[in-house]
Design a protein around this motif. Sequence first.
Motif, PDB file in Angstrom:
ATOM      1  N   TRP A   1       0.835  -1.218   0.000  1.00  0.00           N
ATOM      2  CA  TRP A   1       0.000   0.000   0.000  1.00  0.00           C
ATOM      3  C   TRP A   1       0.862   1.257   0.000  1.00  0.00           C
TER       4      TRP A   1
ATOM      5  N   ASP B   1      -6.297  -0.862  -0.382  1.00  0.00           N
ATOM      6  CA  ASP B   1      -5.793   0.508  -0.259  1.00  0.00           C
ATOM      7  C   ASP B   1      -6.801   1.403   0.438  1.00  0.00           C
TER       8      ASP B   1
ATOM      9  N   TRP C   1       3.339  -3.115  -8.792  1.00  0.00           N
ATOM     10  CA  TRP C   1       3.016  -2.977 -10.210  1.00  0.00           C
ATOM     11  C   TRP C   1       4.124  -3.531 -11.115  1.00  0.00           C
TER      12      TRP C   1
ATOM     13  N   ARG D   1       2.248   1.866  -3.492  1.00  0.00           N
ATOM     14  CA  ARG D   1       1.189   2.308  -4.420  1.00  0.00           C
ATOM     15  C   ARG D   1       0.778   3.743  -4.115  1.00  0.00           C
TER      16      ARG D   1
ATOM     17  N   LYS E   1       3.368   6.087  -5.502  1.00  0.00           N
ATOM     18  CA  LYS E   1       3.287   6.138  -6.966  1.00  0.00           C
ATOM     19  C   LYS E   1       2.085   6.964  -7.416  1.00  0.00           C
ATOM     20  N   SER E   2       0.958   6.800  -6.710  1.00  0.00           N
ATOM     21  CA  SER E   2      -0.238   7.565  -7.084  1.00  0.00           C
ATOM     22  C   SER E   2      -0.043   9.060  -6.878  1.00  0.00           C
TER      23      SER E   2
END
Length: 1106
Positions: free
Chosen positions: A254, A664, A619, A257, A260-261
């Motif tokens: 999490w 998430d 990913w 991610r 990255k988001s």
Amino acid sequence: MWFCQLSCRFNRSIIYFQTSVSHSFHRHFTDMASEGGKSFARRDRLREIESKVQTWWEEKDIFRSEPGDKPPEPGEKFFGNFPFPYMNGYLHLGHAFSLSKLEFAAAFHRLRGANVLLPFAFHCTGMPIKASADKLAREIQKFGNPPVFPGELEEQPEQKNDDNSSNESAPDKFKGKKSKAAAKSGGQVYQWEIMRSVGISDSDIAKFQDPYEWLKFFPPLAVEDLKAFGLGCDWRRSFITTDMNPYFDAFVGWQMRKLKSLGKVVKDVRYTIFSPLDGQPCADHDRASGEGVLPQEYTIIKMELLKPFPEKFKVLEGKKVFLAAATLRPETMYGQTNAWVLPDGKYGAFEINETEVFVMAHRAALNLAYQNHSRVSEKPSCLLEVTGHDLIGLPLKSPLSLNEVIYALPMLSILMDKGTGVVTSVPSDAPDDYMALHDLKSKPAFRAKFGVRDEWVLPFEILPIIDVPPFGNKCAERVCLDMKIKSQNEKEKLAEAKRQTYLKGFNDGTMIVGEYAGRKVQEAKPLVRSKLLETGQAIVYSEPEKRVMSRSGDECVVALTDQWYITYGESEWRKLAEECLSSMSLYSDETRHGFEHTLSWLNQWACSRSFGLGTRIPWDEQFLVESLSDSSIYMAYYTIAHHLQNGDMYGRQESAIKPQQLTDEVWDYIFCGGPYPTSTDISSSILDKMKQEFEYWYPFDLRVSGKDLIQNHLTFSIYNHTAIMPKHHWPRGFRCNGHIMLNSEKMSKSTGNFRTLRQAIEEFSADATRFSLADAGDGVDDANFVFETANAAILRLTKEIAWYEEILAAESSMRTGPPSTYADRVFANEINIAVKTTEQNYSNYLFREALKTGFYDLQTARDEYRFSCGVGGYNHDLVWRFMDVQTRLLAPICPHYAEFIWRELLKKDSFVVNAGWPTADSPDLTLKSANKYLQESIVLMRKLLQKQLSGSKKGNKKGAPVPSVKVTKGLIYVNEQFDGWKAECLNILRSKFDKETRTFAPDSEIVKAIENNSSIGKNPYRPFLKYRKDEAIKLGAEALDLKLPFGEIDVLEENLDLIKRQLGLDDVEILSAADADSLDRAGPLASLLNQNPPSPGHPTAIFLTQ
């Protein structure tokens, strides 16, 4: 630097094989802890107490941490944590030293009544465990199971020695002799021998081919050691990292991610320190040496070898051959007069592509091969091996040089492990080049030695290219002449000359030749470099700033890698990190400067690895999350770990929540204030409970760490918190410390100056170890754990227990009622002072000072009280208060000892660890000053008595018998107030003194006022003036008062009994020096009063004999 090379690297506890450990000092120092060297009874008593107390704590789950029902007010809760140690070895005193700072802080806050959370976890991410497991597997495959290593000697029969059986080492103790295999293999260390050296049996070692076996073996041992240490930890919240723990694995997934988001993780091609053996970037925690080393970027100048090629180079016909010279100063290439090579250096001609060949050092070729500059990727292709001798005299055409042809010449100071081994020569601006060329020109014998022809050297003059104020346009020549440098062998002078010319040249220099003439060097440098790169006359080259060795044992290079990076250093993100830092408590200016410096240079960080253990990049699952990137916000996971893992550090026991349910949206709801995850099937009550617990404990109040983590882990933590969490959850404080030495020497396994935590506890006991850790030091400089201090602590603590037992046995004989005597009042005041000052020291995390004020000073006050009481004896209530206060003040540092005193001797029902901080009245500083005056006066009187007695003996004629002299009475003269010219001086000083700043007006102003005062006249005021000024600066304005803040005669008269006992007198009288009748009492000894007249704070005594 890593102390587990050996340094106190607090996230790493790498097992190293022991080659020369001696335990003779172990026996020596442990004997000191024994009674008469015959037994270890005192230490063993402490260890028995520790075992008993730990059982009490465990039975009552005393360190279990639960959140309150409402958000905590300031000071109501304390959440502290520590960088989880790496689990491929035992915890050592380096870990314990850093951890002790957190433990003492948490124990102090718990004692004060705060709700305390101190969790602990274990780091297993990264490559060291996997590398060691693979190494072990290779050894078993090659040498068998159990392996028989080359040169291993036959086992010698074991000699029986029943008398020394007590000296056998525990299984985890590091032995002193080399293993047979290591001894016969020239120092090569086998992983099997390493495992054996820490007590793992041959029958079990083979299991460790599986890297996950390490994760099962070492963390439980660490828990055992930390419990034995007395760590006040909520063990329900412990966990290990990597995918072996599915819950923490989900948390890290999490986190990545989330980053990255937010655009904080990107894929990029960058220069990175790289391990060829591991086939991946080598970050700080993957290194055996070279932590903090970064890539150093150069420009390689392509110096073309002119045809016809010499015979040795004929094999290169058809190729473009270049001597590849690495430079940091491409703007100076206009002034080249030659190239330098090392005559005895080993070079190669390496294929860079199908048409070009670079001549350079092998090491540089390996670096270039990992930077897309080799015909075969990641593998240098060497067409020809040559030495520097083969290169001398080669004609070259070099980019930008104002000389059409230059030659390769010998230089003896070239380092083959720095740059390419080929160096450009610009004698106008480089002192080393100037002196080397000067030597060749002026010494025909030197030229002849290396076969250097005159035409390669003599025609070449210095070419001015940069004007450098104040050195002119030949700055290297000017500085060398000014410094009287005679030869290229004067290394220190040349280093200083280089420093001066390079700094001035870059900051103040102006180009006077070439396309950018008239521009500042700072402007021209990047422009010249870009032009060289664009025209193909140069390439970019990078190598490690210093040597870096990976934990797999190979030397690292710099590689151009395509991988995932976290965008640390991005301007807006950096501003948030700086904002967070500005509001944090760091407890040291040096620590703050370290963070500010790191934020100034930290840039993108490679967060992916292809080898080792850890969590997969969600990913891009071919990669693992790098070991520093999965450890930046895990402190948040502590707050809910027990809800997920049911107290199992491996997460094997599924709770009401399964790992796959942790989406998430769930993590965002718990940690980031996100919306309720409507799609989840997790019970809302459990979700809300986890969120409420996180909100209660976060942000954490303190993270304690070695200062070496400022440059990576701790700064990463700031960055990640500011990106992922709202501002009110940003970290509140970091406390950084230095490494620890043992007995003033670097901690090192190879020398035997090393202790695991387990060894220290066995040798000294837990509380004596903690005592010595507190005494070792508090700053960011390296601290010192002294074995003698630990042994002295054993003696002190056990003697104190015996004193408590004696006092309790004699309870009925003590005075009752409130404290009434002067000694009572002083002792009560000292207890109040100890309570207040120790609280302040603990609050500032100054544990050495807390130990001083809360233990040493209080012990001194108790001992002074014991002597001062005389025939009246102790006051019962006061002694009970002392025992209560002393026990509480020492509880954070020596909790087992304190708990035993509290429950077993003082018969308290509660636990001392959360008994509350003792209350105290405000200290009476006047009383403290009065007692200081009393004690110093007694010391002074004793000296005067000895002086008077020795003077009477000297008065006898030589050889005459000395009659027996018995002094029975003392007359103590006191002058309680300054008068006359001294009073006038003090009045003037008071008028010239600033109470706020503790500073005086200029001396000239003070002297003028004194000289204008007729009352002072020609009295010798200067020494008096200086002394009073120094006292005022040190103590404040009261040092300038005409009298002390207490009555000297009253203090002395109230303590006549003490004075008589201290001086061994039958009678003592206190007299005023202002009373003429009193002066007459001195009789024939009145001259002594004239020689040493009393003054405020300094009484004078004369002594009468029978």
